[in-house]
Design an enzyme around this catalytic site. Structure first.
Site, PDB file in Angstrom:
ATOM      1  N   ARG A   4       0.634  -0.859   0.131  1.00  0.00           N
ATOM      2  CA  ARG A   4      -0.269   0.262  -0.250  1.00  0.00           C
ATOM      3  C   ARG A   4       0.815   1.595  -0.004  1.00  0.00           C
ATOM      4  NH1 ARG A   4      -2.784  -2.523   3.839  1.00  0.00           N
ATOM      5  NH2 ARG A   4      -4.643  -3.558   3.254  1.00  0.00           N
TER       6      ARG A   4
ATOM      7  N   HIS B  95      -3.892  14.679 -26.700  1.00  0.00           N
ATOM      8  CA  HIS B  95      -3.820  13.383 -25.831  1.00  0.00           C
ATOM      9  C   HIS B  95      -4.814  12.313 -26.961  1.00  0.00           C
ATOM     10  CE1 HIS B  95      -0.686  14.481 -23.892  1.00  0.00           C
ATOM     11  NE2 HIS B  95      -0.381  13.616 -23.583  1.00  0.00           N
TER      12      HIS B  95
ATOM     13  N   HIS C  58      -3.818   9.724 -28.497  1.00  0.00           N
ATOM     14  CA  HIS C  58      -5.092   8.297 -27.728  1.00  0.00           C
ATOM     15  C   HIS C  58      -5.128   7.340 -28.647  1.00  0.00           C
ATOM     16  CE1 HIS C  58      -4.016   9.691 -22.860  1.00  0.00           C
ATOM     17  NE2 HIS C  58      -3.330   9.493 -23.326  1.00  0.00           N
TER      18      HIS C  58
ATOM     19  N   GLU D 234       6.620  16.601 -26.557  1.00  0.00           N
ATOM     20  CA  GLU D 234       5.943  17.587 -25.356  1.00  0.00           C
ATOM     21  C   GLU D 234       6.375  18.736 -24.676  1.00  0.00           C
ATOM     22  OE1 GLU D 234       3.735  16.001 -22.863  1.00  0.00           O
ATOM     23  OE2 GLU D 234       2.819  13.911 -24.000  1.00  0.00           O
TER      24      GLU D 234
ATOM     25  N   LYS E  87       4.391  22.309 -16.585  1.00  0.00           N
ATOM     26  CA  LYS E  87       3.758  21.709 -15.698  1.00  0.00           C
ATOM     27  C   LYS E  87       3.634  21.693 -13.515  1.00  0.00           C
ATOM     28  CE  LYS E  87       2.738  16.514 -16.248  1.00  0.00           C
ATOM     29  NZ  LYS E  87       3.310  14.949 -16.823  1.00  0.00           N
TER      30      LYS E  87
ATOM     31  N   HIS F  27       4.341   7.583 -27.957  1.00  0.00           N
ATOM     32  CA  HIS F  27       3.459   8.275 -27.513  1.00  0.00           C
ATOM     33  C   HIS F  27       3.779   9.750 -27.683  1.00  0.00           C
ATOM     34  CE1 HIS F  27       0.867  10.553 -23.967  1.00  0.00           C
ATOM     35  NE2 HIS F  27       1.981  11.115 -24.166  1.00  0.00           N
TER      36      HIS F  27
ATOM     37  N   ARG G  45      -5.686  20.836 -14.563  1.00  0.00           N
ATOM     38  CA  ARG G  45      -4.420  19.536 -15.781  1.00  0.00           C
ATOM     39  C   ARG G  45      -4.576  18.770 -16.561  1.00  0.00           C
ATOM     40  NH1 ARG G  45      -1.397  15.207 -11.238  1.00  0.00           N
ATOM     41  NH2 ARG G  45      -0.291  13.761 -13.117  1.00  0.00           N
TER      42      ARG G  45
ATOM     43  N   LYS H 280       1.191  10.475 -12.175  1.00  0.00           N
ATOM     44  CA  LYS H 280       0.786   9.790 -12.404  1.00  0.00           C
ATOM     45  C   LYS H 280       1.433   8.589 -12.542  1.00  0.00           C
ATOM     46  CE  LYS H 280      -2.761  12.947 -15.246  1.00  0.00           C
ATOM     47  NZ  LYS H 280      -3.109  12.650 -17.172  1.00  0.00           N
TER      48      LYS H 280
ATOM     49  N   GLU I  84      -6.076  16.060 -11.100  1.00  0.00           N
ATOM     50  CA  GLU I  84      -6.620  16.658 -12.536  1.00  0.00           C
ATOM     51  C   GLU I  84      -8.202  16.752 -12.180  1.00  0.00           C
ATOM     52  OE1 GLU I  84      -5.695  12.800 -14.559  1.00  0.00           O
ATOM     53  OE2 GLU I  84      -5.226  14.709 -16.256  1.00  0.00           O
TER      54      GLU I  84
ATOM     55  N   ASN J  57      -3.599  17.748 -21.440  1.00  0.00           N
ATOM     56  CA  ASN J  57      -3.953  16.501 -22.844  1.00  0.00           C
ATOM     57  C   ASN J  57      -3.896  17.128 -23.718  1.00  0.00           C
ATOM     58  OD1 ASN J  57      -3.846  14.104 -20.854  1.00  0.00           O
ATOM     59  ND2 ASN J  57      -5.430  15.106 -19.402  1.00  0.00           N
TER      60      ASN J  57
END
Lengths: 361, 361
Positions: A123, A250, A254, A187, A229, A267, A243, A145, A239, A247
């Site tokens: 955990r 993206h 994606h 990016e 960022k 990517h 935030r 992330k 998010e 994206n």
């Protein structure tokens, strides 16, 4: 000792430093403050371990900790539950405990998987990122992330989990394949486009230097990208709103990655083309002027990134975008550009999206 | 409408209510505040769905949400990565998004897996616990511990993740097998023993009523157990210190479960015997008087729980305890009882541990 820049990501009790500079991978004192327990597990892959594994282990040696190395297969295709479980099995076999620090040595795939392993093992255990690609230095090392792919969607399983520190060694980028360097520049371009028009101007002027792997240019690009960022993430860690502007490119990107199969395009390549498509949609919806769209597209092309989308079929694109994490109740959310430094998040009429898809192939 | 008691778990912006009472499963208004999106996914198992699935779906119907049910195989043996992935696959197939609320309908295994799925799906979606065993009502519904087992260790992979609400319907305990009821009473006894001697006196006097599934006695036991656990967790959400006292009986108990193979003994049964063993060790190390040890053992036996440990071999026990999450650098940590309501966390000499193991079989 060469110059080092440090960007602090301000997240209260989860704040952490990003150290940027050449040769940092070998500097023991950068790791020492973040290793409280008696053992360390390096997670890396078959490509990176032969290049930088020994340098990292040599840097850790003076600390007198037990050091284990977990070497995973290389590539986005392995960013899945099975590979994640390999990490857990190795940690349990080596009796890693709650104070064991994980060190992610590699690109975004290693960083995402190691981060999620750190978030989930017992955990939550501490971890340090040592990103070895430009993309991971500017992108996945900021924001916490972490995650893995599922056959039905990219990054669908994961956690928000912050590292103790990021050590971004600019020197390692010299061994990066050109295609991966370009994917990282994508990016950097994104960051300038959405949040800092002055930085965008700088990128436009310095694309050749970045393409040539110039250390000073790269250090500035990584620093400014991380700063932008970090400020966005600090304002919206989980998010909820702001935030989401990160994206940009993206939603389409994606879909390209998922449609071609993960790993076919990098990517950053998919995000490059995704930004061209998002800019096209922004013009169609009256948000962006044509001149800025052309300028953005030219910078992306100058960085040797693809600007034409693969022909997956319009219906397939739309289907893929509907399962994107940003979609809500099936409505696709797009990040549109209004001008360099300003974005808008919105749904879009089906016809406009289809027109962009038709124009982008 | 029958009586309802609410215990609030105070965790700042992660605070949530535990509603306790008979017939709560069918009360629409308890779910409504916690379902913000347009869809709900119930995660349950093949045993519980036929018993209470329809009641839950009927309660949700007036809310007009899309409701999906994911039915997993029953049992601790399925609390693993493969079953977790079944949940992800179902959510992605049904296009669950970031606002989809998961509802865990079942015992601790369902709660732990659903909670971890909620923590990880798209890096976190809301979830509601509807625990259907006494153990999960008093134990896993408070504290935000979620997770799955690994072949090399129990609950080794997971997250701290709080539900939006817990709906503990005392009425459903009538269908619980007696063995599972007893396993739940073990955790009630633990709570009294470690943190509230008055509550321990009450349990001692009311064991027959709890054994008989008396609704008033059970509601009080659940309420007081949740209150005690909530106050401990509120003081130490991520298990830095105080919270570890909740693991009384668990160091030995986990070894029993792992050594026999998960599912052979119920968790509560293993904790029951584990408390007897921890009390024995406490006496050996001069922490606890013999009379209190005998009294605790008698209450555990009165609850129809095992008080003798399975013969796994001393070395095997010690080996299993060393991989426990509470171990640090291979040193096993024990929660010892000093008197009812007071504990001490400490390592222990090997001979004392071996003596306890020898005396407990």
């Amino acid at each position: 000792m060469s110059a080092m820049i440090t960007v602090n990501v301000e997240l209260g009790d989860r704040a952490y430093p990003i150290h940027i500079g050449a040769g940092l991978i070998g500097r023991t004192e950068l790791y020492a403050p973040h290793i409280a327990g008696s053992s360390v597990a390096i997670v890396t892959n078959t490509t990176v371990d032969p290049l930088y594994g020994d340098a990292l282990r040599a840097a850790l040696a003076p600390l007198g900790k037990k050091v284990t190395t977990v070497v995973l297969p290389d590539g986005e295709a392995h960013k899945n539950l099975d590979t994640l479980n390999q990490i857990f099995t190795a940690l349990l076999t080596e009796r890693a405990d709650r104070k064991t620090t994980l060190i992610a040595l590699g690109g975004g795939v290693i960083g995402d998987m190691t981060g999620f392993a750190a978030a989930s093992y017992m955990r939550g255990v501490p971890f340090i990122q040592v990103p070895t690609t430009l993309l991971s230095q500017v992108d996945s090392s900021v924001g916490g992330k972490t995650g893995i792919n599922h056959p039905l969607g990219k990054n669908m399983i994961g956690a928000f989990y912050q590292p103790q520190a990021v050590i971004a060694d600019i020197g390692v980028l010299r061994t990066l394949p050109l295609r991966e360097l370009a994917a990282g520049i994508a990016e950097v371009i994104k960051t300038g486009a959405i949040a800092d028009s002055e930085f965008f101007d700088w990128i436009e002027a310095n694309t050749p230097a970045l393409n040539d792997c110039d250390a000073t240019a790269l250090a500035h690009a990584v620093k400014r990208s991380c700063e932008v960022k970090a400020s966005v993430v600090a304002a919206d860690e989980r998010e909820g709103g702001l935030r989401a502007i990160l994206n940009f490119g993206h939603t389409f990107g994606h879909a390209i990655e998922a449609g071609l199969g993960y790993g076919e395009w990098l990517h950053g390549e998919a995000v490059g083309t995704g930004m061209v498509m998002a800019a096209d949609l922004s013009v169609r919806l009256g948000r962006l002027d044509e001149k800025s769209r052309a300028r953005l597209t030219r910078v992306i092309a100058d960085a040797r990134l693809p600007v034409k989308a693969p022909a997956l079929g319009e219906d397939r694109y739309i289907d893929l975008m509907k399962v994107d994490k940003k979609a809500e109740a099936g409505e696709i959310k797009f990040i549109l550009l209004k001008r360099f430094g300003e974005t808008e998040i919105t749904g879009a009429p089906d016809e406009a999206v289809r027109a962009t898809l038709a124009a982008s192939i």
